[in-house]
Design a protein around this motif. Sequence first.
Motif, short mmCIF file in Angstrom:
data_model
loop_
_atom_site.label_atom_id
_atom_site.label_comp_id
_atom_site.label_asym_id
_atom_site.label_seq_id
_atom_site.Cartn_x
_atom_site.Cartn_y
_atom_site.Cartn_z
N LYS A 145 84.35 122.48 71.55
CA LYS A 145 83.80 122.38 70.20
C LYS A 145 82.95 123.59 69.84
O LYS A 145 82.48 123.73 68.71
N THR A 146 82.66 124.45 70.85
CA THR A 146 81.68 125.51 70.65
C THR A 146 82.36 126.85 70.42
O THR A 146 83.33 127.17 71.11
N THR A 147 81.84 127.61 69.48
CA THR A 147 82.33 128.97 69.31
C THR A 147 81.19 129.94 69.59
O THR A 147 80.03 129.58 69.50
N GLY A 148 81.55 131.16 69.94
CA GLY A 148 80.54 132.21 70.08
C GLY A 148 79.88 132.26 71.44
O GLY A 148 79.13 133.20 71.74
N ILE A 149 80.11 131.27 72.28
CA ILE A 149 79.53 131.31 73.62
C ILE A 149 80.42 130.50 74.57
O ILE A 149 80.93 129.44 74.19
N ALA A 150 80.66 131.03 75.75
CA ALA A 150 81.46 130.30 76.73
C ALA A 150 80.54 129.36 77.50
O ALA A 150 79.44 129.75 77.90
N VAL A 151 80.99 128.12 77.69
CA VAL A 151 80.20 127.15 78.45
C VAL A 151 80.97 126.83 79.72
O VAL A 151 82.04 126.23 79.68
N LEU A 152 80.43 127.27 80.85
CA LEU A 152 81.11 127.13 82.13
C LEU A 152 80.62 125.89 82.87
O LEU A 152 79.46 125.49 82.76
N ALA A 153 81.52 125.30 83.65
CA ALA A 153 81.16 124.15 84.46
C ALA A 153 80.91 124.64 85.88
O ALA A 153 81.77 125.28 86.50
N GLY A 154 79.73 124.31 86.38
CA GLY A 154 79.38 124.74 87.73
C GLY A 154 78.63 123.65 88.46
O GLY A 154 78.61 122.49 88.03
N THR A 155 78.03 124.01 89.57
CA THR A 155 77.20 123.06 90.31
C THR A 155 76.17 123.86 91.10
O THR A 155 76.36 125.05 91.35
N GLU A 156 75.08 123.19 91.44
CA GLU A 156 74.19 123.72 92.47
C GLU A 156 74.35 122.76 93.64
O GLU A 156 73.70 121.73 93.72
N VAL A 157 75.29 123.10 94.52
CA VAL A 157 75.64 122.18 95.59
C VAL A 157 74.70 122.38 96.79
O VAL A 157 74.36 123.51 97.14
N ASP A 158 74.28 121.27 97.37
CA ASP A 158 73.40 121.34 98.54
C ASP A 158 74.13 121.91 99.75
O ASP A 158 75.27 121.55 100.02
N ILE A 159 73.43 122.76 100.48
CA ILE A 159 73.91 123.19 101.79
C ILE A 159 73.33 122.18 102.78
O ILE A 159 72.11 122.05 102.91
N LEU A 160 74.19 121.42 103.44
CA LEU A 160 73.72 120.35 104.33
C LEU A 160 73.21 120.93 105.65
O LEU A 160 73.32 122.13 105.91
N ALA A 161 72.67 120.03 106.48
CA ALA A 161 72.02 120.47 107.72
C ALA A 161 72.97 121.27 108.61
O ALA A 161 72.58 122.23 109.27
N ASP A 162 74.26 120.90 108.61
CA ASP A 162 75.20 121.59 109.50
C ASP A 162 75.84 122.80 108.83
O ASP A 162 76.77 123.39 109.39
#
Length: 574
Positions: A402-419
């Motif tokens: 629905k948006t023009t003029g700007i790209a909206v990216l899908a990302g994540t801040e995924v946890d780095i687990l203990a291992d």
Amino acid sequence: MTNADIARVFEEIADLLEIKGADAFRVNSYRRVARTVGDLATDINEIAARGELGTLPGVGKATAAKIAELLTTGQLRMRQELAEEVPQAVLQLLEIPGLGPKKVALLFHDRHIASLADLKKALDTGGLEGLRGFGTKSVAQIRQGIAFLERSAGRTRLGVGWAIMQNLRNTLLGMEGVTRVEHAGSLRRGCETIGDLDLLCIAADGQRVVREFTRLPGVTQVLAAGHTKGSVLIEYQTGRTIQIDLRVAPRESFGAAWQYFTGSKEHNVRLRERAIKRGWSLNEYGLTAGERVIASQTEEEIYAALDLPCFPPELREDRGEFDLAEIPPNLLALEHIRGDLHMHTESSDGRCTIADLVTAAKKLGYQYICITDHSQSSTIANGLTPVRLKKLIADVRAVAAKTTGIAVLAGTEVDILADGKLDYSDKLLAELDFVIASIHSGMGKGSEENTRRTLAAIRNPYVNAIGHPTGRLIGRRKAMDLDIEAICKEAARTGTALEINASDWRLDLKDQHARLARELGAPLTVNTDAHDIDQLDEMIFGVLTARRAGLRKADVLNTWTAQRIGKFVQAKRP
Ligand code: DGT
Ligand code: CA
Ligand code: CA
Ligand code: ZN
């Protein structure tokens, strides 16, 4: 009282109740009110005036009455009653890294330790022996925590200083006869914390400006007041003060004063030596040969007369700048930033929607943003299960369409687990446009372990950046022990960016580490990690840090086009 003041009082009550041993439900209800009020976009005084305090989420009749009492009297009976049971100084203990309310409660109830001084005495005399949860390791950690706290005491975070500076600049420019106001000192150099805030102005009547300056609201103490200099303490938050030095400089030698008071001391010493070698002298009034003024009006003229480039303030630390033949071309600047790749929505622990962020980012002139909410293991941050992440991806795609003029990216801040494994499967990560991986827990396990975890994440073909790589919180939590060099090398080898997290609590990587990263060929990215739309403005603090590190435009991913970032991501994937 401001929204922030009210929020702080409620936060304090929650701490005091928790130390007292009140049940978790009650404690949390106060924390919730603190957060609600702290996040309000409207002045709480207005809401109270309209009689609408009770409509705020989590605010019942009793709480509304407490807020009203605070707003009208500046005090709260309940707060004072609590203070009789748990002294204020106990709260100091909470600021020690590694000490939470539960441990503080134990210290207070079991050993009658009610202040930092008490705790230090107990540590020296073995007064903690036999106390559950205070073994050798824990005691060592507390000692370190106290040392850390004492080192950082009295300094103010960059972002706090920056906001105060902007207010004062406007106030001063509004005074009669003031034609120019600039900031100097460590703030102008973009240091992560500042000792005091230095301002410089040009004014028709110096004494008058200094007099008005010393009478500003919030001034708690006047340290100096003359024709050319005023120095005050200002209380910018309940119980927190900062020293402000204001100097009135003559127009004809403004450049000399600005250069001198920008520093650093070490940089100035080197510069003065250079002048002396030529038989000249240099001070805040100018570069002179006997009576003759060689340069004084602008900084450029002073540096030029000494055959030097006019160093950007962020590089004036005597960390090798005098050996530079020229100023690094294309040193990163705020105008170079084309987007922000790390931000949170209310889907996890943010306080705004995807659409809110899009609107705000468009106002900043960005070409793209990436939504990066937390993953499932970050339970306190309401991290997303795989199912919820899929839903978020769909939501992001819908907004993007629905948006023009700007790209909206899908990302994540995924946890780095203990291992060292990640909190989502590669298959799920492959659906995203950009992946940040961060460590959020178990940081105390030592350098080898922390480095191993980070390297494992860097080697994952779907990880494009490591978020806040050392995990520090300025003045609160030390950086993890890490082999930064090994991490930079592996980031360079695999095509993984290291983040400079621009939040003024983090500035992580810090300047010296970011410099090393660049030297070792690692890509970098400067992101705000915004949890609300106004935090998108914190980009400047990351840029200042990057400039201190000598980063060029090309070194930083989010100065590139979205298309080029896409290629960077694809290049790493199998
Ligand atoms: P801070 O306030 O501790 O964060 O650090 P600065 O760098 O802002 O230091 P401050 O406020 O004491 O002084 C501002 C600048 O004034 C400093 O960076 C350099 C200059 N300055 C102050 N005292 C001296 C001095 O004794 N010699 C020289 N060469 N410069 C000085
Ligand atoms: Ca200063
Ligand atoms: Ca100063
Ligand atoms: Zn984040």
